[in-house]
Scaffold this motif. Structure first.
Motif, short mmCIF file in Angstrom:
data_model
loop_
_atom_site.label_atom_id
_atom_site.label_comp_id
_atom_site.label_asym_id
_atom_site.label_seq_id
_atom_site.Cartn_x
_atom_site.Cartn_y
_atom_site.Cartn_z
N GLY A 114 11.25 46.03 91.58
CA GLY A 114 11.08 47.36 90.98
C GLY A 114 11.88 47.26 89.38
N THR A 115 12.34 46.14 89.01
CA THR A 115 13.02 46.11 87.76
C THR A 115 12.66 44.94 86.96
OG1 THR A 115 15.11 45.08 88.74
CG2 THR A 115 15.07 47.40 88.50
N PRO A 116 12.72 44.82 85.86
CA PRO A 116 12.14 43.76 84.99
C PRO A 116 13.06 42.24 85.32
CG PRO A 116 12.28 45.53 83.46
CD PRO A 116 12.74 46.09 84.87
N GLU A 117 12.38 41.20 85.69
CA GLU A 117 13.04 40.14 85.72
C GLU A 117 12.29 39.02 84.65
OE1 GLU A 117 13.21 38.62 89.62
OE2 GLU A 117 14.15 40.32 90.86
N ALA A 118 13.37 38.13 84.28
CA ALA A 118 13.01 37.14 83.59
C ALA A 118 11.94 36.13 84.06
CB ALA A 118 14.18 36.37 82.94
N VAL B 26 -0.20 29.57 96.07
CA VAL B 26 -0.04 30.46 94.86
C VAL B 26 1.27 29.47 94.11
CG1 VAL B 26 2.20 32.18 94.55
CG2 VAL B 26 0.45 32.45 96.56
N ILE B 27 1.01 29.56 92.60
CA ILE B 27 1.92 28.88 91.85
C ILE B 27 3.11 29.86 91.29
CG2 ILE B 27 1.99 27.81 89.58
CD1 ILE B 27 0.00 26.40 91.75
N TYR B 28 4.36 29.61 91.59
CA TYR B 28 5.50 30.57 91.56
C TYR B 28 6.04 30.33 89.96
CZ TYR B 28 5.11 31.72 96.54
OH TYR B 28 4.51 31.89 97.59
N THR B 29 5.88 29.26 89.40
CA THR B 29 6.49 29.20 87.92
C THR B 29 5.41 28.94 86.90
OG1 THR B 29 6.85 26.82 88.33
CG2 THR B 29 8.52 28.13 88.83
N PRO B 30 5.41 29.34 85.79
CA PRO B 30 4.61 28.77 84.70
C PRO B 30 4.13 27.57 84.53
CG PRO B 30 6.08 30.35 83.84
CD PRO B 30 6.79 29.95 85.23
N THR B 31 2.81 27.27 84.72
CA THR B 31 2.46 25.87 84.60
C THR B 31 1.33 25.66 83.66
OG1 THR B 31 2.75 25.91 87.24
CG2 THR B 31 1.29 24.26 86.22
N ALA B 32 1.44 24.46 82.89
CA ALA B 32 0.53 24.34 81.58
C ALA B 32 -0.85 24.29 82.29
CB ALA B 32 1.13 23.13 81.12
N VAL B 33 -1.70 24.85 81.25
CA VAL B 33 -3.07 24.93 81.47
C VAL B 33 -3.43 23.41 81.10
CG1 VAL B 33 -5.35 25.87 80.71
CG2 VAL B 33 -3.49 27.42 81.41
N GLY C 164 11.71 29.23 83.60
CA GLY C 164 11.12 27.90 82.91
C GLY C 164 11.48 27.87 81.43
N GLY C 165 11.94 28.80 80.84
CA GLY C 165 12.64 28.84 79.60
C GLY C 165 11.74 28.72 78.39
N HIS C 166 10.33 29.16 78.80
CA HIS C 166 9.43 29.37 77.75
C HIS C 166 9.57 30.46 76.78
CE1 HIS C 166 7.25 26.24 79.79
NE2 HIS C 166 7.33 26.96 80.94
N THR C 167 9.48 30.55 75.38
CA THR C 167 9.12 31.34 74.62
C THR C 167 7.71 31.66 74.42
OG1 THR C 167 11.39 30.82 73.61
CG2 THR C 167 10.02 32.39 72.39
N PHE C 168 7.32 32.95 74.84
CA PHE C 168 6.02 33.28 74.55
C PHE C 168 5.66 34.36 73.69
CE2 PHE C 168 6.51 32.31 79.42
CZ PHE C 168 5.82 31.50 79.44
N SER C 169 4.56 34.07 72.92
CA SER C 169 4.05 34.95 72.10
C SER C 169 3.29 36.06 72.30
CB SER C 169 3.42 33.99 70.77
OG SER C 169 2.58 33.47 71.21
N GLN C 170 2.44 35.77 73.62
CA GLN C 170 1.58 36.62 74.18
C GLN C 170 1.69 36.46 75.65
OE1 GLN C 170 -3.05 36.28 74.62
NE2 GLN C 170 -2.48 36.91 72.43
N ILE C 171 1.12 37.51 76.61
CA ILE C 171 1.30 37.43 77.80
C ILE C 171 0.03 38.53 78.34
CG2 ILE C 171 2.88 39.30 78.32
CD1 ILE C 171 4.09 37.54 80.37
N SER C 172 -0.76 38.06 79.38
CA SER C 172 -1.71 38.88 79.89
C SER C 172 -1.44 38.65 81.46
CB SER C 172 -2.95 38.32 79.68
OG SER C 172 -4.10 38.91 80.12
N ALA C 173 -1.49 39.87 82.15
CA ALA C 173 -1.51 39.91 83.72
C ALA C 173 -3.00 40.30 84.03
CB ALA C 173 -0.70 41.30 83.93
N GLY C 174 -3.48 39.44 85.08
CA GLY C 174 -4.50 39.78 85.83
C GLY C 174 -4.56 40.39 87.21
#
Length: 191
Positions: free
Chosen positions: A7-11, A57-64, A14-24
């Protein structure tokens, strides 16, 4: 690696710095500052973009996969799309309703980005639940995928699949478009 609600924001790990994000629907994707795409979440149709459509299920950011540099990414119901830096659109994941825009009329799925057909140069793209829409560089809207509620914008609600980008009727020019997960599409005119 275990399902839970937060219920609260979590980081994001993976240590990535994102310029854009999209939730599906059950998936999240982001672009790092150099245009590399990363996705995580449910990969039932290849929408994470790892190169396969093995349900898991992929639990961590994975490169496309594919080596594309994107300027925009959008996560939909069971597919994901991105625009490369020259305005070419690519999609991956579920194509049962033509939402990948690759022109293939056979239900399929792919974990690798495939080019959207039609030769359009897009300035924006938006993935909905079973459809996708984009704006070309002059603000004309094109949509493709399932049209059961008129979300493709062909002027009717006849349930059918549109396999390639098709111009939205009405002659409008838009500055922004968004395809919703609840089977409708909206746009903002420049004024």
């Amino acid at each position: 690696t275990s399902p839970d609600d937060v219920g609260t924001p979590e980081a994001v790990v993976g240590g990535h710095t994102f310029s854009q994000i999209s939730a599906g629907y059950a998936l999240t994707c982001g672009l790092d500052t150099t245009g590399n795409a990363y996705c995580w979440g449910y990969n039932g149709y290849g929408q994470v973009g790892e190169g396969d459509d093995s349900p898991r299920v992929i639990y961590t950011p994975t490169a496309v996969v594919g080596g594309h540099t994107f300027s925009q990414i959008t996560a939909g119901g069971s597919h994901t799309c991105g625009l490369d830096t020259t305005g070419n659109a690519y999609c991956w994941g579920d194509n049962d309703y033509g939402q990948l825009g690759e022109g293939d009329t056979s239900p399929s799925e792919t974990g690798t980005p495939v080019a959207v057909v039609g030769g359009h140069t897009f300035s924006q793209i938006s993935a909905g639940y079973t459809h996708t829409c984009g704006l070309n560089t002059t603000g004309n809207a094109y949509c493709w995928g399932y049209n059961d509620d008129g979300q493709v914008g062909e002027g009717d609600t006849s349930p059918r699949v549109i396999y390639t980008p098709t111009a939205v009727v009405g002659g409008h020019t838009f500055s922004q478009i968004t395809s919703m997960l609840s089977n409708h599409t909206c746009g903002i005119k420049p004024n």
